[in-house]
Write a protein that holds these residues in place. Structure first.
Motif, PDB file in Angstrom:
ATOM      1  N   THR A 215       0.819  -1.215   0.000  1.00  0.00           N
ATOM      2  CA  THR A 215       0.000   0.000   0.000  1.00  0.00           C
ATOM      3  C   THR A 215       0.851   1.262   0.000  1.00  0.00           C
ATOM      4  OG1 THR A 215      -0.140   0.196   2.408  1.00  0.00           O
ATOM      5  CG2 THR A 215      -1.765  -1.230   1.319  1.00  0.00           C
ATOM      6  N   VAL A 216       0.194   2.375  -0.303  1.00  0.00           N
ATOM      7  CA  VAL A 216       0.789   3.709  -0.183  1.00  0.00           C
ATOM      8  C   VAL A 216      -0.270   4.629   0.402  1.00  0.00           C
ATOM      9  CG1 VAL A 216       2.358   3.418  -2.141  1.00  0.00           C
ATOM     10  CG2 VAL A 216       0.084   4.397  -2.507  1.00  0.00           C
ATOM     11  N   MET A 217       0.168   5.820   0.844  1.00  0.00           N
ATOM     12  CA  MET A 217      -0.754   6.868   1.259  1.00  0.00           C
ATOM     13  C   MET A 217      -0.781   7.930   0.170  1.00  0.00           C
ATOM     14  SD  MET A 217      -2.158   6.283   4.265  1.00  0.00           S
ATOM     15  CE  MET A 217      -2.608   7.902   4.881  1.00  0.00           C
ATOM     16  N   LEU A 218      -1.959   8.335  -0.249  1.00  0.00           N
ATOM     17  CA  LEU A 218      -2.106   9.344  -1.292  1.00  0.00           C
ATOM     18  C   LEU A 218      -2.886  10.534  -0.746  1.00  0.00           C
ATOM     19  CD1 LEU A 218      -1.704  10.176  -4.238  1.00  0.00           C
ATOM     20  CD2 LEU A 218      -3.794   8.939  -4.802  1.00  0.00           C
ATOM     21  N   ASP A 219      -2.271  11.709  -0.792  1.00  0.00           N
ATOM     22  CA  ASP A 219      -2.864  12.936  -0.255  1.00  0.00           C
ATOM     23  C   ASP A 219      -3.090  13.917  -1.398  1.00  0.00           C
ATOM     24  OD1 ASP A 219      -3.427  15.368   0.906  1.00  0.00           O
ATOM     25  OD2 ASP A 219      -1.729  15.360   2.282  1.00  0.00           O
ATOM     26  N   ALA A 220      -4.352  14.283  -1.625  1.00  0.00           N
ATOM     27  CA  ALA A 220      -4.672  15.206  -2.710  1.00  0.00           C
ATOM     28  C   ALA A 220      -5.369  16.462  -2.219  1.00  0.00           C
ATOM     29  CB  ALA A 220      -5.554  14.507  -3.746  1.00  0.00           C
ATOM     30  N   THR A 221      -5.305  16.737  -0.922  1.00  0.00           N
ATOM     31  CA  THR A 221      -6.025  17.885  -0.389  1.00  0.00           C
ATOM     32  C   THR A 221      -5.175  18.832   0.445  1.00  0.00           C
ATOM     33  OG1 THR A 221      -6.715  16.610   1.551  1.00  0.00           O
ATOM     34  CG2 THR A 221      -8.221  16.626  -0.337  1.00  0.00           C
ATOM     35  N   SER A 222      -4.209  18.336   1.210  1.00  0.00           N
ATOM     36  CA  SER A 222      -3.517  19.187   2.174  1.00  0.00           C
ATOM     37  C   SER A 222      -2.702  20.292   1.512  1.00  0.00           C
ATOM     38  CB  SER A 222      -2.613  18.344   3.079  1.00  0.00           C
ATOM     39  OG  SER A 222      -1.570  17.750   2.332  1.00  0.00           O
ATOM     40  N   GLU A 223      -2.239  20.109   0.294  1.00  0.00           N
ATOM     41  CA  GLU A 223      -1.450  21.126  -0.379  1.00  0.00           C
ATOM     42  C   GLU A 223      -2.279  21.966  -1.342  1.00  0.00           C
ATOM     43  OE1 GLU A 223       1.783  21.993   0.242  1.00  0.00           O
ATOM     44  OE2 GLU A 223       1.391  20.654   1.936  1.00  0.00           O
ATOM     45  N   GLY A 228     -11.153  27.568  -2.735  1.00  0.00           N
ATOM     46  CA  GLY A 228     -12.121  26.483  -2.761  1.00  0.00           C
ATOM     47  C   GLY A 228     -11.590  25.249  -2.045  1.00  0.00           C
ATOM     48  N   LYS A 229     -12.415  24.232  -1.956  1.00  0.00           N
ATOM     49  CA  LYS A 229     -12.075  22.990  -1.272  1.00  0.00           C
ATOM     50  C   LYS A 229     -12.194  21.825  -2.248  1.00  0.00           C
ATOM     51  CE  LYS A 229     -13.492  19.973   2.552  1.00  0.00           C
ATOM     52  NZ  LYS A 229     -14.485  19.768   3.640  1.00  0.00           N
ATOM     53  N   VAL A 230     -11.170  20.984  -2.277  1.00  0.00           N
ATOM     54  CA  VAL A 230     -11.217  19.782  -3.106  1.00  0.00           C
ATOM     55  C   VAL A 230     -12.094  18.755  -2.400  1.00  0.00           C
ATOM     56  CG1 VAL A 230      -9.901  17.941  -4.193  1.00  0.00           C
ATOM     57  CG2 VAL A 230      -8.893  20.211  -3.974  1.00  0.00           C
ATOM     58  N   VAL A 231     -13.228  18.413  -2.998  1.00  0.00           N
ATOM     59  CA  VAL A 231     -14.139  17.447  -2.380  1.00  0.00           C
ATOM     60  C   VAL A 231     -14.153  16.119  -3.122  1.00  0.00           C
ATOM     61  CG1 VAL A 231     -15.619  19.224  -1.373  1.00  0.00           C
ATOM     62  CG2 VAL A 231     -16.122  18.356  -3.670  1.00  0.00           C
ATOM     63  N   ASN A 232     -13.604  16.117  -4.332  1.00  0.00           N
ATOM     64  CA  ASN A 232     -13.531  14.862  -5.079  1.00  0.00           C
ATOM     65  C   ASN A 232     -12.234  14.838  -5.868  1.00  0.00           C
ATOM     66  OD1 ASN A 232     -14.189  12.399  -6.152  1.00  0.00           O
ATOM     67  ND2 ASN A 232     -16.153  13.031  -7.003  1.00  0.00           N
ATOM     68  N   ALA A 233     -11.464  13.786  -5.689  1.00  0.00           N
ATOM     69  CA  ALA A 233     -10.225  13.582  -6.433  1.00  0.00           C
ATOM     70  C   ALA A 233     -10.101  12.084  -6.678  1.00  0.00           C
ATOM     71  CB  ALA A 233      -9.018  14.105  -5.654  1.00  0.00           C
ATOM     72  N   ASN A 243     -11.790   7.934  -4.221  1.00  0.00           N
ATOM     73  CA  ASN A 243     -11.887   9.375  -4.056  1.00  0.00           C
ATOM     74  C   ASN A 243     -11.025   9.715  -2.849  1.00  0.00           C
ATOM     75  OD1 ASN A 243     -12.488  12.061  -3.636  1.00  0.00           O
ATOM     76  ND2 ASN A 243     -14.478  11.637  -2.704  1.00  0.00           N
ATOM     77  N   VAL A 244      -9.769  10.072  -3.103  1.00  0.00           N
ATOM     78  CA  VAL A 244      -8.833  10.281  -1.991  1.00  0.00           C
ATOM     79  C   VAL A 244      -9.118  11.569  -1.243  1.00  0.00           C
ATOM     80  CG1 VAL A 244      -7.063   8.888  -3.090  1.00  0.00           C
ATOM     81  CG2 VAL A 244      -7.096  11.356  -3.481  1.00  0.00           C
TER      82      VAL A 244
END
Length: 358
Positions: A215-223, A228-233, A243-244
């Motif tokens: 596994t890995v950790m995938l972050d698509a919001t903190s940066e 606006g706010k990323v609600v779907n990636a 949807n990370v």
């Protein structure tokens, strides 16, 4: 795209702005990790799901699919519900399978719940959304199959409209109270743990088993530094899709090579959709830290006409981010980016205007 193995550190931020929604660059980070098992590796659990109509559709799907109503609405298992346009803006439907038109929708459309029995004598309840399209009507799924799976609420959506809920990569799923879906995946993240995930065709039952791969950790919001706010990636690797953005601090997913499929950013009533565009797949391999920066600088492709100082940008304008991801479907329609036309030599602004999608 270049990947560099680096010591763990916070990636540098590359700010940029699109006026209006104020979208700015954000990073995608991936760290290796190991799956946390919820039980023995061979433990298989079964959960029951049931039909839940959506009175007001508010689910953000990674791909919408609407089907033209010919003379019936057909579902799997031999189910067909006759339909007939009985007025200029009226569609009548047999909703209970008795071959009589017993309910209808008018005007801009609405939803109806269909009830029937399959060839295998299985009871089915299925809600459809209906809307006029030119001189005909079209329909799409208007309900979910919902239940508690491994202690977490899960909803399945028949996104391709064939009446089945087991089409990996074609149907969709939601986790918890999120209204932002990913493609139906063979592995899902529930409560921070990964499970092999297998629904039946009717979406009434799901079996799960702890996932034991790398596994890995995938972050698509903190940066993401925009207003606006990323609600779907949604990132996808074959029949794996997540949807990370559902996890603010990053989501554990199986290692692999993922393609970015769909994104959605909100700020009040303003939204923008992010598509794949020209973005290349991202390799997330175990054993190293991956830092992927996307967003700035934003470039555009368009054609224009110029008469004196008046410049008209044609409707073929497309916006691309650093890695080729495409920004589109700005709402409200007047809330898109501002365009400045400058004198190439002096740098003076000749004219400016707001990008508006037709």
């Amino acid at each position: 795209m270049t990947f560099v193995d680096l010591p763990k550190r916070k990636p540098m931020r590359a700010p940029w702005t699109i006026h209006g929604l104020g979208v700015v660059a954000f990073g995608v980070l991936a760290w290796t990790g190991s799956a946390t098992s919820a039980g023995p590796d061979d433990e298989v659990n079964t959960a029951t799901l049931s039909h839940k109509a959506q009175k007001k559709w508010g689910i953000n799907l990674p791909a919408e699919h609407w089907i033209t109503v010919d003379w019936s609405i057909a579902l799997s298992g031999g189910l067909e519900f006759p339909a007939e346009q009985t007025g200029a803006q009226k569609l009548s439907v047999d909703t209970n399978g008795d071959e009589k038109l017993d309910d209808d929708v008018k005007g801009k459309g609405g939803s109806l719940t269909l009830k029937g029995t399959t060839d295998a004598d299985e009871k089915v309840e299925y809600t459809v959304r209906l809307r006029p399209k030119g001189k005909t009507w079209e329909w799409s799924a208007g309900s979910v199959q919902q239940g508690t799976v491994e202690g977490t609420k899960v909803s399945l959506i028949d996104m391709n409209g064939n009446g089945r809920y087991d089409d990996f990569g074609q149907d969709a799923y939601l986790v918890g109270n999120s209204s932002n879906a990913a493609f139906l995946s063979r592995v899902v993240n529930l409560g921070g743990n990964l499970y092999e995930f297998t629904p039946n065709a009717l979406g009434t039952e799901v079996t799960t088993k702890p996932f034991t791969g790398e596994t890995v950790m995938l972050d698509a919001t903190s940066e993401f530094e925009g207003k606006g706010k990323v609600v779907n990636a949604v990132f996808r690797d074959g029949d794996l899709s997540f949807n990370v953005a559902d996890e603010a601090k990053g989501m554990k997913i199986p290692a692999g090579t993922y393609r970015f499929e769909h994104g959605y950013v909100t700020k009040g009533s303003s939204t923008v959709t992010i598509g794949t565009g020209n973005m290349e797949p991202i390799e997330l391999a175990p054993g190293a830290e991956h830092v992927v920066e996307w967003g700035a600088p934003i470039g555009g492709e368009f054609s224009y006409n110029q008469t004196g100082t008046k410049v008209t940008v044609n409707a073929d304008f497309r916006f691309f981010g650093k890695l080729g991801e495409e920004y589109k479907e700005f709402t409200p329609k007047g809330g898109g980016p501002k365009i400045f036309v400058k004198d190439k030599e002096k740098g003076d602004v000749l004219t400016k205007g707001r990008f508006r999608e037709s």
